[in-house]
Design an enzyme around this catalytic site. Sequence first.
Site, PDB file in Angstrom:
ATOM      1  N   GLU A 270       0.872  -1.176   0.000  1.00  0.00           N
ATOM      2  CA  GLU A 270       0.000   0.000   0.000  1.00  0.00           C
ATOM      3  C   GLU A 270       0.901   1.216   0.000  1.00  0.00           C
ATOM      4  O   GLU A 270       1.782   1.349   0.854  1.00  0.00           O
ATOM      5  CB  GLU A 270      -0.879   0.030   1.252  1.00  0.00           C
TER       6      GLU A 270
ATOM      7  N   ASP B 150      -5.940   9.708   9.937  1.00  0.00           N
ATOM      8  CA  ASP B 150      -4.641   9.156  10.306  1.00  0.00           C
ATOM      9  C   ASP B 150      -4.150   9.685  11.637  1.00  0.00           C
ATOM     10  O   ASP B 150      -4.370  10.844  11.989  1.00  0.00           O
ATOM     11  CB  ASP B 150      -3.610   9.476   9.215  1.00  0.00           C
TER      12      ASP B 150
ATOM     13  N   TYR C 216     -10.620  -4.658   3.433  1.00  0.00           N
ATOM     14  CA  TYR C 216      -9.722  -4.194   4.488  1.00  0.00           C
ATOM     15  C   TYR C 216     -10.570  -4.025   5.743  1.00  0.00           C
ATOM     16  O   TYR C 216     -11.477  -3.210   5.770  1.00  0.00           O
ATOM     17  CB  TYR C 216      -9.121  -2.857   4.047  1.00  0.00           C
TER      18      TYR C 216
END
Lengths: 405, 269
Positions: free
Chosen positions: B49, B60, B175
Site C-alpha cells: 500500500e 490518520d 480491508y
Amino acid sequence: MSQSQYRPGPDANGLFGSFGGRYVAETLMPLVLDLAREYEAAKADPQFLEELAYFQRDYIGRPNPLYFAERLTEHCGGAKIFFKREELNHTGAHKVNNCIGQVLLARRMGKKRLIAETGAGMHGVATATVAARFGLPCVIYMGATDIERQQANVFRMKLLGAEIVPVTAGTGTLKDAMNEALRDWVTNVEDTFYLIGTVAGPHPYPAMVRDFQSIIGKETRAQLQEKEGRLPDSLVACVGGGSNAMGLFHEFLQEPSVQIIGVEAGGHGVHTDKHAASLNGGVPGVLHGNRTYLLQDNDGQITDAHSISAGLDYPGIGPEHAYLHEVKRVEYVSITDDEALDAFHATCRLEGIIPALESSHALAEAIKRAPNLPKDHLMVICLSGRGDKDMQTVMNHMAAQEKQA
Amino acid sequence: MSRLETRFAELKAEGRAALVTFVTAGDPGYDASLRVLKGLPAAGADVIELGMPFTDPMADGVAIQLATLRALEAGQTLAKTLQMVREFRVENQATPIVLMGYYNPIHRFGVDKFVAEAKQAGVDGLIIVDLPPEHDAELATPAQAAGIDFIRLTTPTTDDARLPRVLERSTGFVYYVSVAGVTGAGSATTEHVTEAVARLRRHTDLPVSVGFGIRTPEQAAAIARLADGVVVGSALVDKIAHAKDADQAVNDVLSLCSALAEGVRAARK
C-alpha cells in the site's frame, strides 16, 4: 440574479447541486446516517421544537432586535442600514443558536460527550456553554495559533468547564482543529456527539446548522415587516464557513427582489496568497466531509487561509454557499483586513457598538455600497458577534500602525 | 486475473496470509522512498500500500500525519507518486500496488486522467478513505471499469445492515479496520478480530486483510492465523521518523518488514 435556477436543498444525498455530500471515513458513515435520521425525526417532533423555542427565548434571549443604525446610515448618506443584533445573544454571537439545537439533539440521541472545533473561540464558548447547561463533558479542539490570539475566549471556555486541546498540526488554525475533532470522533464513535459550528461537514450538518441558524432570517423578516412594512432590498453577511450568512439568507432565497451579498475575508487581498476567500480565490474540491470551493494548490493540497479574524480563517466554505455562488443567487465579494478594521472603528464610534472582526467584514461591504444606494433602500447587515474577543488583535494592529507612522 | 487476485490465490495455496505493508510515497524523499518501495518485495511484503500524501489526513494518527508532512515538504505530488509506481514496475511485475489516500488530490488531478495514468503506471487498486459507497460514481466506477480494484474499508461500526452496501462493489480484497479510531491507534483483541473476520466471511468471498495497531512480528503472526492479510503501516513509517538519515530509514524499514514477514510466514506452522 437568476432566482429561477435556485432550488432549495439539499437532496437525499446531502447535495446542493454538485456540492455537499458525505465524504467521510467508513467508521463515521453509520453515525452520519443515524444523525440524519434522528435530525429528521426531531424536526418533525413538536416536543423538540417546543424545547428549542424555550431555550431560544429564555436562555439565548431571542428575539434579538433589528436595530436601525441611524448614525451609520447618516454617515454613508444612502441606504437605510439595519443591524440584526446577533451579538446580543447569550455568549455574544450567533453560534449559540446552533449549539442549543445540536445539544438538544445530542441529548435526544443519548450521547454522553460533546466535541467541537473552534477558530475565533465563539463556537467553542457556545459549545462549552451548552455543555455546562446540560451537564455534559466537552472537549474543544483549537489551533495553537488561534489560542494565542484568542486568550479571552480560551479562558471563558475553561471557566465553563471545557477541556481545550491545542492543535499544532498545519498552521494551528480552524482547519487543523477540525481534522483533530474528526480524529476524536472516529475514535469515540459510540458516546460522542460532534457539534460542528458551521454550515460545513458531511450531510446533514450543512442543512442542520443552517436550519438552526435560520431563525436569524425569520426574525428579520417579521421585524422589518413591522418597522417598514416590507421585505429588505439587500442583505449583507460575512462568510467564513458561512453559518450566520446562511442563517440570514435562507429565509429570503426565494424572494427575487432581495439582493444577497456574502462577504469573504480578503486578508491582504485576493490577488495575494494571504486571504481566506474560497469562492473568489479557490476551486472545487473535497475536504472535511463535503465537496465545496477550497483554497488549494495544483496538486490538490489544501493551502493556508489568512484573515485578521480567526473566525473567517478557513480554506473552505459551506457547500450551500458554493451552490448559491454557482447559480449566482448570492453575490460573493471580499473585504481586506484593513477595510474590515476601518469598518470596525467606524461602527465603534458611530453606533457605540464594538463589532467582531468577522462582522466587520460585512459592515465594510455595507459602508462601500450604502452611499450609492437610494435612501429608501433597506439594507440588513448581520452583526454576527461582538468584538470583545478581538481587543488584543486590534490593539496589536493599532500599535503596529503607530510604529509605521 | 488481476495481480491482487493472483497474489492472494498463490498465498492461499501456500497456506499463509499476506503481509501488506504501508509506506507513504515520497517519505522521507523521493529517492529513499523509491529504494524502500523497490526493496519491500525482497523483504517479504506480499502486497504494497503506497500512501498518497495529503495535507489534511483526517483519519490518520500522528505517525502517518508526520510521514505525509515529510513527503510534502520533500516535494512529493500525485504525479510523482505515479512516477514511483512506473519505476517500480520496471523491475517488478508480480507485487500488487494499492494506492491509499484521500480524494481531493485525485479530484484536482482529474479523475479520468488519474485512472488512465494509474492503470498505465501499474497501479492495481485504490483505497480512498473519504469515498464511501454513496460516492461510488465519482471514482470507484471509472476505476473498476479501467481494471483497477476498489478496496473498501470495513470497521467495527459497519453493522450487518450496512455491510452488504459496503461490500457490494468491493474488489481485490476487503480491508478490516480492527479499531474504531485513527491509524496507529491501539490494537484489537484476538477475540474481536476472530469474530469480525468470521462475520465478513459470511458476507463475502474476497480475501480479508486486517489492519490498525499491528506493530510487531508477534502481533502480525497472531492476525495471520485469523485473516488472509495483515496490514502494517504506522510501525514501518515510524522507522523513517526515527532514522538519522535516508540510508538508515531504508534499512530500518526493510529490516522491520523482514521481521514481520517471518512472523507472518511462521504463523500457521
